[in-house]
Design an enzyme around this catalytic site. Structure first.
Site, PDB file in Angstrom:
ATOM      1  N   TYR A  72       0.829  -1.209   0.000  1.00 22.58           N
ATOM      2  CA  TYR A  72       0.000   0.000   0.000  1.00 22.58           C
ATOM      3  C   TYR A  72       0.862   1.257   0.000  1.00 22.58           C
ATOM      4  CZ  TYR A  72      -3.845   3.144   0.975  1.00 22.58           C
ATOM      5  OH  TYR A  72      -4.773   4.153   0.877  1.00 22.58           O
ATOM      6  N   PHE A 124      -7.088  19.186 -25.255  1.00 26.07           N
ATOM      7  CA  PHE A 124      -7.820  17.919 -25.409  1.00 26.07           C
ATOM      8  C   PHE A 124      -9.156  18.033 -24.665  1.00 26.07           C
ATOM      9  CE2 PHE A 124      -8.633  13.480 -24.023  1.00 26.07           C
ATOM     10  CZ  PHE A 124      -8.781  12.921 -25.277  1.00 26.07           C
ATOM     11  N   ASP A 125     -10.175  17.252 -25.074  1.00 26.87           N
ATOM     12  CA  ASP A 125     -11.511  17.490 -24.499  1.00 26.87           C
ATOM     13  C   ASP A 125     -11.603  17.280 -22.986  1.00 26.87           C
ATOM     14  OD1 ASP A 125     -11.383  14.802 -24.993  1.00 26.87           O
ATOM     15  OD2 ASP A 125     -13.030  14.736 -26.435  1.00 26.87           O
ATOM     16  N   ASP A 214       0.985  18.710 -21.664  1.00 25.64           N
ATOM     17  CA  ASP A 214       0.057  17.579 -21.722  1.00 25.64           C
ATOM     18  C   ASP A 214       0.748  16.587 -22.652  1.00 25.64           C
ATOM     19  OD1 ASP A 214      -1.879  15.721 -22.192  1.00 25.64           O
ATOM     20  OD2 ASP A 214      -3.469  17.132 -22.693  1.00 25.64           O
ATOM     21  N   ALA A 216       0.718  13.160 -23.459  1.00 26.12           N
ATOM     22  CA  ALA A 216       0.255  11.821 -23.854  1.00 26.12           C
ATOM     23  C   ALA A 216       1.128  11.211 -24.961  1.00 26.12           C
ATOM     24  CB  ALA A 216      -1.203  11.889 -24.299  1.00 26.12           C
ATOM     25  N   LYS A 257      -1.181   6.094 -23.889  1.00 25.98           N
ATOM     26  CA  LYS A 257      -0.666   6.412 -25.220  1.00 25.98           C
ATOM     27  C   LYS A 257       0.812   6.031 -25.247  1.00 25.98           C
ATOM     28  CE  LYS A 257      -4.684   8.738 -25.235  1.00 25.98           C
ATOM     29  NZ  LYS A 257      -4.950   9.952 -24.480  1.00 25.98           N
ATOM     30  N   HIS A 449     -21.647  11.821 -28.302  1.00 24.55           N
ATOM     31  CA  HIS A 449     -21.210  10.842 -29.299  1.00 24.55           C
ATOM     32  C   HIS A 449     -21.046   9.430 -28.731  1.00 24.55           C
ATOM     33  CE1 HIS A 449     -17.316  11.836 -27.590  1.00 24.55           C
ATOM     34  NE2 HIS A 449     -16.742  10.867 -28.265  1.00 24.55           N
TER      35      HIS A 449
HETATM   36  C1  LIG Z   1      -5.978  10.764 -23.953  1.00 23.41           C
HETATM   37  C2  LIG Z   1      -5.562  12.130 -23.648  1.00 23.41           C
HETATM   38  C3  LIG Z   1      -5.836  12.720 -22.410  1.00 23.41           C
HETATM   39  C4  LIG Z   1      -6.649  12.024 -21.333  1.00 23.41           C
HETATM   40  O1  LIG Z   1      -6.079  10.845 -20.958  1.00 23.41           O
HETATM   41  P1  LIG Z   1      -6.921   9.551 -20.518  1.00 23.41           P
HETATM   42  O2  LIG Z   1      -5.868   8.572 -20.166  1.00 23.41           O
HETATM   43  O3  LIG Z   1      -7.776   9.141 -21.660  1.00 23.41           O
HETATM   44  O4  LIG Z   1      -7.733   9.961 -19.331  1.00 23.41           O
HETATM   45  C5  LIG Z   1      -5.370  13.999 -22.182  1.00 23.41           C
HETATM   46  N1  LIG Z   1      -4.694  14.670 -23.130  1.00 23.41           N
HETATM   47  C6  LIG Z   1      -4.419  14.140 -24.336  1.00 23.41           C
HETATM   48  C7  LIG Z   1      -3.655  14.919 -25.336  1.00 23.41           C
HETATM   49  C8  LIG Z   1      -4.850  12.865 -24.636  1.00 23.41           C
HETATM   50  O5  LIG Z   1      -4.601  12.344 -25.846  1.00 23.41           O
END
Ligand SMILES: *Cc1c(COP(=O)(O)O)cnc(C)c1O
Length: 457
Positions: A72, A124-125, A214, A216, A257, A449
């Site tokens: 833990y 990103f959304d 960000d 990813a 990713k 969507h």
């Molecule tokens: C996928 C993604 C996120 C969010 O990550 P999740 O692992 O899906 O929660 C944030 N920013 C970018 C650029 C992404 O491609």
């Protein structure tokens, strides 16, 4: 004779996939209300709905999972992951989270307040969601050229320094930080140059602001810097990655990713005050600090995945596969957002299904047609995804209407890419006979969507 290019891995384990008949697919897509999110994966032959969490782990990653320390507190696996992140990014403080949006939630809980403005390049959304849900504004400062799908630019994901400068000149006191998304997912997986990251850093420094990446697809971004930006051809991916992060103060990461794991994420930063602030939200939202949202075994797999995916050969195999698919589409004259991005091809449905009125959702119609043609699952990034205007409740037809074909990492061969390309060509060849699309039968108010139900017109 020069040897041809081939993958930098060989296959040790396979997962059978099944073809289906057109009659089966007709029935399945009807039962799914013409929404591909509602299909079962067994009803899909080649799945390009996302590159998130769909990659194939290596033998080294699977082996590392056996070493997972599930304690833990103070798990060895956490310190192993932290050491790899420290070494790659130079960021000292690390908080694991269950995925990328959780990293945003934890960090932004500390940093973003009502009335704030967070400038960046096509947030990103989920990033935008975590800013807007705190009654703050995500201000898009992407270069205008990103909107022109046919324009070939090496770094189409860049921040426009003039827009960023203007935002800071006007609103500096409301700006908690700047966020740069690498690669720029929303603009089609387009990279950001090192030069641009340097410009962002310089502007941020002038106003005493910090920069979050960000991250990813940070490794894919580094690949594009190495192969496209002057002065980087002889640098290793790891050197480029270190330089990218040296220009930032912290990062949020979706490990699904470029970490090549099926689930996971993290925050990393060089600033103790950000770490101390975010810590307070990690514990209630994600879990104790040395696991956040992750299992010990998953932290081990991620540590290895990050190391592997910052090696040139692995990235070269990946990006070339996306470019291979793009080249096949070029052969058939199928229009997509140019140049091909790092993780996906965005097919320009509005240029293909010109007889389908926009009120009947051309990109969604193309998504359905491609599924019916060969069981290939793409994803609409268009008018359905755009939701309705919050005030007028009208559909938003102002943006692009695209079919996104994501390529999962290390999963499919170029033979699969050929099937995708030819299936799309077959639809493309009968494009003028496709005159009707779909209408919405039921929709959620936000993020419709995923759950929308549709009927054929
Ligand atoms: C996928 C993604 C996120 C969010 O990550 P999740 O692992 O899906 O929660 C944030 N920013 C970018 C650029 C992404 O491609």
């Amino acid at each position: 004779m020069e040897l041809p290019f081939a993958e930098s891995w060989k296959i040790k384990m396979v997962e059978p996939i099944r073809k289906s008949t057109r009659e089966e697919r007709e029935q399945w897509i009807r039962e799914a209300h013409y929404n591909v999110f509602q299909l079962r994966s067994e009803q899909v032959y080649i799945d390009c709905i996302t590159d998130s969490g769909t990659g194939a782990m290596s033998d080294r990653q699977w082996a590392a999972m056996m070493l997972g320390d599930e304690s833990y507190a103070g798990a060895k696996s956490f310190f192993h992951l932290k050491e790899v992140i420290n070494r790659l990014t130079g960021f000292e403080y690390v908080i694991p989270t269950h995925q990328g949006r959780a990293a945003e939630n934890v960090l932004f809980s500390h940093l973003v307040k009502e009335g704030d403005i967070v400038p960046g390049n096509s947030h990103f959304d989920t990033t935008k969601g975590h800013i807007e849900s705190r009654k703050a504004t995500a201000l898009d400062c992407t270069i205008d050229e990103a909107k022109d799908t046919q324009l070939e630019l090496p770094f189409k994901g860049n921040v426009d320094p003039a827009k960023l400068e203007k935002a800071l000149a006007e609103h500096a006191e409301h700006i908690p930080f700047i966020i740069v998304t690498i690669t720029n997912n929303t603009a089609g997986g387009q990279p950001v140059s090192m030069q641009n990251l340097r410009e962002v850093r310089a502007i941020a420094d002038r106003y005493g602001k910090r920069v979050v990446l960000d991250s990813a697809r940070f490794a894919e971004n580094a690949y594009f810097i190495k192969t496209r930006e002057e002065g980087y051809a002889d640098k290793s991916i790891k050197e480029i990655v270190a330089e990218m992060f040296s220009l930032a103060d912290g990062m949020t990461m979706s490990a699904k990713k470029d970490g090549i794991v099926n689930m996971g994420g993290f925050i990393a930063t060089r600033h103790e005050d950000w770490y101390e602030g975010a810590k307070r939200f990690c514990i209630p939202f994600e879990g104790y600090l040395t696991y956040g949202g992750m299992n010990g075994r998953d932290m081990e797999a991620l540590a290895v995945g990050l190391d592997e995916n910052t090696e040139f050969d692995n990235l070269d195999t990946r990006i070339r596969q996306v470019q291979y698919l793009a080249a096949r589409l070029d052969e058939f004259g199928i229009p997509y957002q140019r140049p091909a991005g790092g993780h996906a091809i965005f097919v320009d449905a509005s240029k293909i299904l010109t007889n389908v009125p926009k009120e009947e959702f051309p990109a969604q119609t193309l998504t359905i047609e491609l599924y019916l043609e060969a069981g290939i699952r793409g994803c609409e990034i268009g008018y359905i995804l755009a939701d309705r205007d919050p005030v007028t409740r009208e559909n938003r037809f102002g943006g692009l209407d695209l079919l996104r074909l994501c390529v999962p990492r290390r999963v499919y061969t170029n033979n699969h890419m050929d099937v995708i390309a030819v299936a799309l060509k077959n639809v493309f060849d009968r494009r003028n006979d496709i005159t009707r699309g779909v209408r919405i039968a039921w929709e959620a108010e936000l993020m419709r969507h995923f759950t929308v139900t549709l009927e054929r017109v």
